[in-house]
Design an enzyme around this catalytic site. Structure first.
Site, mmCIF file in Angstrom:
data_model
loop_
_atom_site.group_PDB
_atom_site.id
_atom_site.type_symbol
_atom_site.label_atom_id
_atom_site.label_comp_id
_atom_site.label_asym_id
_atom_site.label_seq_id
_atom_site.Cartn_x
_atom_site.Cartn_y
_atom_site.Cartn_z
ATOM 1 N N GLN A 188 -4.616 -1.207 9.764
ATOM 2 C CA GLN A 188 -4.481 -2.582 9.219
ATOM 3 C C GLN A 188 -4.888 -3.655 10.043
ATOM 4 O O GLN A 188 -4.637 -3.751 11.052
ATOM 5 C CB GLN A 188 -2.834 -2.970 9.033
ATOM 6 C CG GLN A 188 -2.643 -4.176 8.119
ATOM 7 C CD GLN A 188 -3.096 -4.242 6.686
ATOM 8 O OE1 GLN A 188 -3.034 -3.087 6.134
ATOM 9 N NE2 GLN A 188 -3.749 -5.282 6.495
ATOM 10 N N ASP A 235 -11.055 3.327 4.439
ATOM 11 C CA ASP A 235 -11.332 1.718 4.111
ATOM 12 C C ASP A 235 -12.886 1.649 4.115
ATOM 13 O O ASP A 235 -13.167 0.700 3.588
ATOM 14 C CB ASP A 235 -10.825 0.899 5.455
ATOM 15 C CG ASP A 235 -9.500 0.266 5.036
ATOM 16 O OD1 ASP A 235 -9.172 0.111 3.863
ATOM 17 O OD2 ASP A 235 -8.802 -0.116 5.876
ATOM 18 N N LYS A 290 0.877 -1.122 0.038
ATOM 19 C CA LYS A 290 0.077 0.138 -0.080
ATOM 20 C C LYS A 290 0.840 1.164 0.026
ATOM 21 O O LYS A 290 0.642 2.192 -0.744
ATOM 22 C CB LYS A 290 -0.875 0.061 1.238
ATOM 23 C CG LYS A 290 -1.893 -0.982 1.019
ATOM 24 C CD LYS A 290 -2.832 -1.275 2.376
ATOM 25 C CE LYS A 290 -3.779 -2.269 2.263
ATOM 26 N NZ LYS A 290 -4.514 -2.879 3.624
#
Lengths: 308, 308
Positions: A113, A136, A69
């Protein structure tokens, strides 16, 4: 005409069609578009998007995902700031880090994460991420606004958004199609089912308690799989001409006997013979998903800068 | 054995089974349970639940619904406070009323009767209702928390909650069953699909763009209909032995030619011959839905009083 089968570099989502290889350059294209917008943003107003990444602990897969990422951000001109906490950190330490990024006006996206270590309350942490920075798309208010027709979430989760990028760009109409989602994770299955419904598919969600999943799947025009079990979906589950999106990422023993390799949830070799298009693993939807993170972060920065 | 067919008083959800009439006393039972808890609450701590009801304009159906809800509250000991605004009221006036109830510690539930007049932004109004008092369960955060497994919404919307009350109390197991929801309104179809998924049904959502809805419906063990079109679901859509829940409430011309009567979305006379159980309209799920509003308001008061 023989169906061809292509596995390719991790930066392309490959599609295999009857008699023709379609190497989708969509991911690269999206990244180019994002990079181009950021270049113009920098030269126009002297500002740029910034993504904050929070990693807790030492999971190898999480480190790999974060690395990918960060690299993708770097490629398109998104600045990143990473915060790494030890496996045994306190919940309050993690909450402080997230709150700090919430309050920082130069941060436009926050990515925690997952999964987090067991002792941390994932729900609580996700709830704390500012809605306007939840790139997200996992905050329940974003999910609620995704579910309710007529409402608009700040962000659509990246994996489902990637699906929806893939399908129309390949000429696959969603409206009126029967879609089967196998698996109902909050990261993939759930938001994908909600998003496909928004696009007027007739959606069925299958899971561990579903009887005869192969029968329901065999009626679907679009099959999305995210179960986490290698090769659980066989070729005879798939209707001739259906489109198959394999979201699974499983570490399996390499057939050579040496080390491990990554496998999807669909038995690719069987399914490719009946599907009109199928995403392979690796190299399928993974890269598209990451490009959606870039696009969400850019959108967030544009909102913050009053550009939308 | 002939199937019997019963339509009955509006305070009972009737079920018709092959060869046996099951008059469900569940609604009355739930109301008795709620009334009993409130009595004990009053005698124990001297407090009781209070529901605020907001009605805008002069829609006849809305007035009828509000009347029924207020009466039901009265029957179980829930105090009510009603605020009625004129059809042409300003959005700010309505927002002020809702905010006032939000801030009033003696109000435990707020119900804004929908639909609102066109000039008012329904989404904005619903967003303002305090999450802890959203007894209708329509706030997007409540919907998001209903959608995400492992999370717990403050309130489950009343109509779907009523379904889930009906099914197990009639010995209908949900887990592993195929459920078809016809219609995807935010009040009924959407939350019912999310709630049935929570109970591990395999859920398919059908809508205006679905091709061959009769085929998919004919595979379902549980059929929930909320379309708003009288008799759209025929008997040959229903699998032998399926359970049918008709959420439709349509005003249709009375067969006698005099005035109007209420009809559901399912052709009852046909479906009753194949279903193992079916809710009639009127008298079916409507009363159960209202009893769920009472139960949500009681739950809210218990939370406010620190009793849960």
């Amino acid at each position: 005409m023989a169906t061809k089968h292509v596995r390719q570099s991790k930066w392309d989502a490959s599609w295999v069609t009857d008699g023709a290889n379609q190497q989708w350059k969509g991911t690269a294209l999206i990244k180019l578009e994002v990079a181009d917008e950021i270049r113009r943003m920098k030269s126009g107003i002297g500002k740029f998007p910034r993504l904050a990444v929070v990693l807790v602990g030492d999971r190898r897969d999480s480190h790999t995902f974060i690395h990918i990422k960060l690299k993708a951000c770097d490629q398109v001109g998104i600045e990143t700031v990473a915060s790494q906490l030890p496996e045994n950190c306190d919940e309050s330490e993690l909450l402080d880090v997230v709150s700090g990024f919430n309050e920082d006006p130069d941060v436009h996206g926050i990515l925690v994460q997952l999964p987090l270590p067991q002792h941390l309350d994932e729900e609580k942490i996700i709830n704390v991420v500012s809605l306007e920075k939840d790139v997200d798309g996992f905050h329940p208010l974003n999910i609620g606004n995704l579910a309710i027709r007529g409402r608009k979430p700040f962000f659509v989760p990246c994996a489902p958004k990637g699906c929806i990028e893939l399908l129309p760009r390949h000429g696959v109409e969603i409206k009126g199609k029967r879609a089967v989602i196998i698996g109902r994770s909050k990261i993939v299955g759930l938001p994908t089912s909600l998003l496909l419904q928004r696009h007027h598919a007739t959606v069925s969600v299958l899971h561990a308690y579903t009887k005869n999943p192969e029968h329901i799947t065999s009626e679907a025009d679009i099959v999305v799989v995210d179960v986490g079990v290698p090769n659980i979906v066989c070729g005879n589950w798939i209707k001739k001409g259906a489109v198959v999106i394999d979201m699974g990422t499983n570490q399996v023993k390499d057939p050579s006997g040496h080390g491990f390799c990554v496998s999807g949830d669909v038995c690719f070799e069987e399914a490719v013979k009946v599907a009109s298009a199928i995403t392979p693993v690796p190299g399928g939807v993974g890269p598209v998903t990451i490009s959606m993170l870039l696009s969400n972060t850019l959108d967030s920065a544009k909102r913050a800068f009053g550009m939308v």
